[in-house]
Design an enzyme around this catalytic site. Structure first.
Site, mmCIF file in Angstrom:
data_model
loop_
_atom_site.group_PDB
_atom_site.id
_atom_site.type_symbol
_atom_site.label_atom_id
_atom_site.label_comp_id
_atom_site.label_asym_id
_atom_site.label_seq_id
_atom_site.Cartn_x
_atom_site.Cartn_y
_atom_site.Cartn_z
ATOM 1 N N LYS A 241 -9.818 1.420 2.301
ATOM 2 C CA LYS A 241 -8.745 1.708 3.357
ATOM 3 C C LYS A 241 -9.304 2.529 4.628
ATOM 4 C CE LYS A 241 -4.879 4.520 4.556
ATOM 5 N NZ LYS A 241 -3.564 5.418 3.926
ATOM 6 N N LYS A 253 4.815 10.860 11.908
ATOM 7 C CA LYS A 253 4.658 11.961 11.187
ATOM 8 C C LYS A 253 4.898 13.198 11.793
ATOM 9 C CE LYS A 253 0.800 10.181 8.379
ATOM 10 N NZ LYS A 253 1.293 10.312 7.100
ATOM 11 N N ASP A 323 4.390 3.938 8.761
ATOM 12 C CA ASP A 323 3.779 4.942 7.905
ATOM 13 C C ASP A 323 3.180 4.462 6.629
ATOM 14 O OD1 ASP A 323 2.228 7.269 7.939
ATOM 15 O OD2 ASP A 323 3.958 8.373 7.478
ATOM 16 N N ARG A 327 -1.389 0.245 3.191
ATOM 17 C CA ARG A 327 -1.352 -0.892 1.969
ATOM 18 C C ARG A 327 -1.617 -2.146 2.845
ATOM 19 N NH1 ARG A 327 4.151 1.635 0.144
ATOM 20 N NH2 ARG A 327 2.827 3.460 0.439
#
Length: 474
Positions: A241, A253, A323, A327
């Protein structure tokens, strides 16, 4: 570059070195000072009256055999923060192999400090570690030479990964990562780089990577690093990632949670470090490392909650949380790797994916999720042998409801906010064909070294993966 040598007598050590030894080491000088310093229960240290050494440190024997709590490293860190000498003499006559590997990686990693990024005025004349001398017995030399060479190469990969990850994100964009990787890989003829730009990402159907990266002014990239240590045989694949900065996207965030988000590309940085180590060791394997690179930014084109994007294997994903972008880029990169190498020996991905894994395992253990038992056992064993350990979390069909979507094949986060780490892995497993063994490493706790309220990149899990490779290719 920090160099090393092995000696069997202290008379061969460089003058004005820093001697670090076990309290009971019988190769130490038989002087009144050494006799007074031999306290079996305490760390004793002096810079006075210790000629021909600049400093002498004796540490209790138990520390040299404690691989679990890393007490020897804890003792060494303040000593090396401001070295007394550029040369260290290390007693390795009686040390646990795992502890030795940990200590050597720590010492070789002194080649990188934040000041090396040249972003802060520093004292250029400050002492830096330059050379390690190992005090050993004659019969230990051949075995130790192999260990030192291996750990030096591992540390070189870790340092490359750490330097990249520590770079501020306004400089370390997806394109910057690609350029730095190409420069580093050019030193090894066995490595070659393949790059997909934002247009090719769309053309090859990597809709999840595109969705994450399209909101930023610096576009996404997919970098594949190929290593051919042999001309034939199965390909081992590693996916990282590489979110070069993570604002959370429109699911913004809070400020405190955003501060360390330049490190959200540690997975990709560590894939690069792994590839450089493998090339330096000239391992007889074929490997492809894939770096999924994007910035998760806020802008007119940023992905929105509720967006449905299609991965390169045709699977659609409802993005109900912007957020949870890591993945998404991993899923596309795993699917892309499996299409490039449908007979891959395995695919292992690594990512600073979830804060939940830190709540579960803390900062010392990486989370391991896989449905392949041989791969689980091999990685767990490699973790223990390298001192870079993993701990398994569950991954089975009981997690299916966590990724159910009414509008798409999958959703990227569970609506009930439960089993966050395992649910992310359950999502990812849909993107690797069941014929290819696959494992996911959540390194949110271990990718950083935290000390005195500050965080820097650690280079983990490069030691784990090299140890696994060494044993897997025998």
């Amino acid at each position: 570059m920090i160099t090393y040598q092995l000696i069997t007598a202290l008379s061969d050590a460089k003058p004005q070195s820093h001697l670090i030894a076990r309290t009971t080491c019988n190769l130490l000088p038989k002087t009144a000072l050494i006799a007074e310093m031999r306290d079996p229960d305490c760390i004793t240290d002096t810079r006075f009256g210790c000629a021909p050494f600049a400093r002498i440190t004796l540490l209790p024997d138990a520390l040299w055999h404690d691989s679990l709590t890393e007490e020897l490293l804890t003792a060494l860190r303040p000593l090396l923060a401001s070295p007394a000498s550029p040369d260290v003499v290390l007693d390795v006559t009686n040390i646990n192999d795992v502890v030795l590997a940990q200590v050597l990686r720590f010492l070789f990693n002194q080649a990188h400090r934040l000041s090396d990024l040249k972003l802060k005025k520093t004292n250029e004349s400050a002492v830096r570690l330059q050379h390690i001398t190992a005090l050993c017995l004659p019969e230990q030399q051949d075995r130790l030479e192999a260990i030192f060479h291996q750990q030096q190469a591992i540390a070189h990969g870790m340092v490359a990964a750490r330097r990249l990850a520590d770079m501020p994100s306004d400089r370390c964009t997806p394109e910057y990562v690609v350029e730095e990787a190409q420069k580093r890989c050019a030193d090894f003829p066995a490595l070659r780089c393949e790059v997909l730009d934002e247009t090719q990402i769309i053309e090859q159907g990597l809709g999840l990577l595109h969705a994450v990266g399209k909101g930023a002014s610096c576009p996404p990239r997919l970098l594949a690093i190929h290593y051919d240590g042999v001309t034939d045989g199965p390909v081992r694949c590693y996916v990282g990632k590489g979110i070069t900065f993570d604002t959370g996207g429109l699911w913004l965030k809070e400020g405190a949670g955003m501060y360390t988000m330049k490190y959200d590309m540690c997975g990709a940085a560590n894939v690069l470090g792994l590839m450089l180590t493998v090339a330096e060791l000239a391992l007889p394997v074929r490997i492809m490392g894939v770096l999924a690179l994007a910035e998760n930014a806020i802008g007119p084109d940023a992905m929105q909650p509720g967006t449905v994007a299609r991965a390169c294997n045709g699977t659609t994903v409802e993005i109900n949380n912007t957020d949870a972008e890591g993945r998404l880029v991993l899923a596309d990169a795993i699917a892309w790797a499996s299409k490039r190498h449908p007979q891959a020996h395995y695919i292992i991905d690594m990512a600073t994916l979830t804060g939940a894994v830190v709540k579960a395992l803390g900062y010392e253990l990486s989370g391991l999720m896989t449905q392949d038992e041989p791969l689980r056992q091999a990685l767990t064993r490699a973790g223990k042998q390298s001192g870079d350990e993993v701990w398994s979390l569950p991954l089975d069909a009981r997690l299916k409801k966590q990724t159910d979507s009414a509008i798409a094949d999958l959703c990227n986060t569970p609506g009930n906010n439960a089993a966050i780490s395992a649910s992310a892995a359950w999502l990812l497993h849909h993107f690797c064909p069941p014929t290819i063994p696959w494992a996911h490493l959540d390194i949110s706790g271990t990718a950083l070294w935290r000390e005195n309220g500050r965080s820097v990149a650690s280079g983990r899990p490069v030691p784990l993966l090299v140890e696994h490779l060494l044993r897997d290719c025998v």
